[in-house]
Design a protein around this motif. Structure first.
Motif, PDB file in Angstrom:
ATOM      1  N   SER A   1       0.802  -1.228   0.000  1.00 46.66           N
ATOM      2  CA  SER A   1       0.000   0.000   0.000  1.00 46.66           C
ATOM      3  C   SER A   1       0.834   1.277   0.000  1.00 46.66           C
ATOM      4  CB  SER A   1      -0.967   0.028   1.202  1.00 46.66           C
ATOM      5  OG  SER A   1      -1.826  -1.072   1.163  1.00 46.66           O
ATOM      6  N   GLN A   2       2.074   1.162  -0.418  1.00 45.24           N
ATOM      7  CA  GLN A   2       2.939   2.338  -0.487  1.00 45.24           C
ATOM      8  C   GLN A   2       3.359   2.617  -1.931  1.00 45.24           C
ATOM      9  OE1 GLN A   2       6.245   2.320   2.238  1.00 45.24           O
ATOM     10  NE2 GLN A   2       5.009   1.526   3.934  1.00 45.24           N
TER      11      GLN A   2
ATOM     12  N   GLU B   1       0.029  13.596  -3.293  1.00 42.11           N
ATOM     13  CA  GLU B   1      -1.016  13.032  -2.453  1.00 42.11           C
ATOM     14  C   GLU B   1      -2.112  12.428  -3.305  1.00 42.11           C
ATOM     15  OE1 GLU B   1      -0.661  15.964   1.454  1.00 42.11           O
ATOM     16  OE2 GLU B   1      -2.332  16.177   0.069  1.00 42.11           O
ATOM     17  N   GLN B   2      -2.419  11.184  -3.021  1.00 44.75           N
ATOM     18  CA  GLN B   2      -3.568  10.523  -3.627  1.00 44.75           C
ATOM     19  C   GLN B   2      -4.438  10.004  -2.503  1.00 44.75           C
ATOM     20  OE1 GLN B   2      -0.956   8.065  -6.682  1.00 44.75           O
ATOM     21  NE2 GLN B   2      -3.086   8.183  -7.379  1.00 44.75           N
ATOM     22  N   ASN B   3      -5.716   9.920  -2.761  1.00 51.93           N
ATOM     23  CA  ASN B   3      -6.634   9.463  -1.739  1.00 51.93           C
ATOM     24  C   ASN B   3      -6.278   8.033  -1.349  1.00 51.93           C
ATOM     25  OD1 ASN B   3      -8.743   8.860  -0.076  1.00 51.93           O
ATOM     26  ND2 ASN B   3     -10.311   9.689  -1.435  1.00 51.93           N
ATOM     27  N   SER B   4      -5.888   7.859  -0.099  1.00 55.96           N
ATOM     28  CA  SER B   4      -5.453   6.531   0.325  1.00 55.96           C
ATOM     29  C   SER B   4      -6.625   5.583   0.552  1.00 55.96           C
ATOM     30  CB  SER B   4      -4.629   6.638   1.604  1.00 55.96           C
ATOM     31  OG  SER B   4      -5.411   7.243   2.619  1.00 55.96           O
ATOM     32  N   GLU B   5      -7.827   6.152   0.672  1.00 55.86           N
ATOM     33  CA  GLU B   5      -8.993   5.284   0.862  1.00 55.86           C
ATOM     34  C   GLU B   5      -9.372   4.663  -0.474  1.00 55.86           C
ATOM     35  OE1 GLU B   5     -11.068   7.961   4.396  1.00 55.86           O
ATOM     36  OE2 GLU B   5     -12.250   7.207   2.725  1.00 55.86           O
TER      37      GLU B   5
ATOM     38  N   THR C   1      -5.064  -0.595  -8.629  1.00 60.43           N
ATOM     39  CA  THR C   1      -4.549   0.608  -7.982  1.00 60.43           C
ATOM     40  C   THR C   1      -3.998   1.533  -9.057  1.00 60.43           C
ATOM     41  OG1 THR C   1      -4.018  -0.501  -5.905  1.00 60.43           O
ATOM     42  CG2 THR C   1      -2.836   1.532  -6.366  1.00 60.43           C
TER      43      THR C   1
ATOM     44  N   SER D   1       1.237   7.243  -3.711  1.00 55.67           N
ATOM     45  CA  SER D   1       1.001   5.918  -3.127  1.00 55.67           C
ATOM     46  C   SER D   1      -0.177   5.201  -3.767  1.00 55.67           C
ATOM     47  CB  SER D   1       0.792   6.028  -1.619  1.00 55.67           C
ATOM     48  OG  SER D   1      -0.277   6.899  -1.339  1.00 55.67           O
TER      49      SER D   1
ATOM     50  N   THR E   1      -4.344   5.067  -5.477  1.00 53.67           N
ATOM     51  CA  THR E   1      -5.705   4.872  -4.992  1.00 53.67           C
ATOM     52  C   THR E   1      -6.212   3.549  -5.536  1.00 53.67           C
ATOM     53  OG1 THR E   1      -6.186   7.242  -4.927  1.00 53.67           O
ATOM     54  CG2 THR E   1      -8.072   5.744  -4.989  1.00 53.67           C
ATOM     55  N   ARG E   2      -6.740   2.730  -4.636  1.00 53.15           N
ATOM     56  CA  ARG E   2      -7.283   1.443  -5.062  1.00 53.15           C
ATOM     57  C   ARG E   2      -8.727   1.621  -5.497  1.00 53.15           C
ATOM     58  NH1 ARG E   2      -6.968  -2.871  -0.640  1.00 53.15           N
ATOM     59  NH2 ARG E   2      -8.975  -2.061  -0.095  1.00 53.15           N
TER      60      ARG E   2
END
Lengths: 115, 113
Positions: free
Chosen positions: A40-41, B5-9, B87, B105, B107-108
């Protein structure tokens, strides 16, 4: 088909036992990269070769080294793997310098497990 | 230093809808921005590149916008399909070297039938 090949796909090593990961390419690209990616990185660039010129990232541990004996092959050596080095290792190529926009072509990755 | 920055959720949407993913960046004015797709256990695959002087780029069901004032890129997948589940990573050129790119990082995205 032209491609980036990584061997092995899965590698298990013991804590402290040196390991070498391999990458080869048939694209004849002048730049080759090694990335480390943990779950997840973002893929984290370790170093890259621009032709024969080696470029190390400032935060890449000394434990990681690389060799590029010719245009087609690049190796990642981990001298003394620790548990924190368990990750997916990705090799990529590009024609940066010949084209300015640096699309990168990735191999399938090697999943490293450290016991 | 650059920050992406990408939405990690994870984003979960219904099949057929449009998926919109966001990439924000700071401390930089990149000449271009790239989007990649990454499936589990595989390497990223390049999808699209948009240059700083382009507002929008399209490729089949994909559309990317690039707002250099907002320092933001939006990635759209129209008529989404379960096979689009993956992702999605945005990437910017490295500040110190034109031969590097820096990834977000990701976004899934999950498309449910």
């Amino acid at each position: 088909d032209a491609m980036v090949i990584q061997n092995p796909r899965y590698q298990v090593t013991q804590f402290g036992k040196p390991v070498t990961l391999s990458c080869s390419q048939t694209l004849n690209h002048n730049v080759m990269y090694w990335y480390q990616q943990k779950s997840s990185q973002a893929p984290k660039l370790l170093f890259h070769y621009y032709d024969k010129d080696f470029n190390n990232e400032a935060d890449t541990p000394d434990n990681f080294q690389s060799r590029r004996p010719n245009t087609s092959f690049c190796f990642l050596d981990i001298r003394s793997p620790g548990l924190g080095d368990a990750a997916m290792y990705l090799c990529a190529t590009s024609t940066a310098g010949e084209q300015p926009y640096n699309e990168q072509f990735f191999g399938p990755g090697t999943r490293l497990t450290v016991l | 230093s650059q920050k992406i920055e990408q939405n990690s959720e994870a984003l979960n949407i219904q099949e057929g809808k449009t998926a919109t993913l966001t990439c924000n960046y700071t401390n930089y004015s990149p000449a271009y921005l790239q989007w990649y797709r990454q499936d589990p256990g595989r390497g990223p695959v390049f999808l699209l590149l948009i240059r700083e002087n382009e507002k929008e780029k399209r490729k089949e069901r994909l559309k990317v916008t690039f707002d250099t004032t907002l320092k933001q890129s939006l990635f759209h997948i129209t008529a989404s399909q379960p096979a689009d589940s993956a992702t999605y990573l945005c990437a910017l050129p490295g500040y110190s070297s034109a031969s590097k790119i820096i990834f977000g990082s990701g976004t899934r995205l999950s498309i449910r039938p």
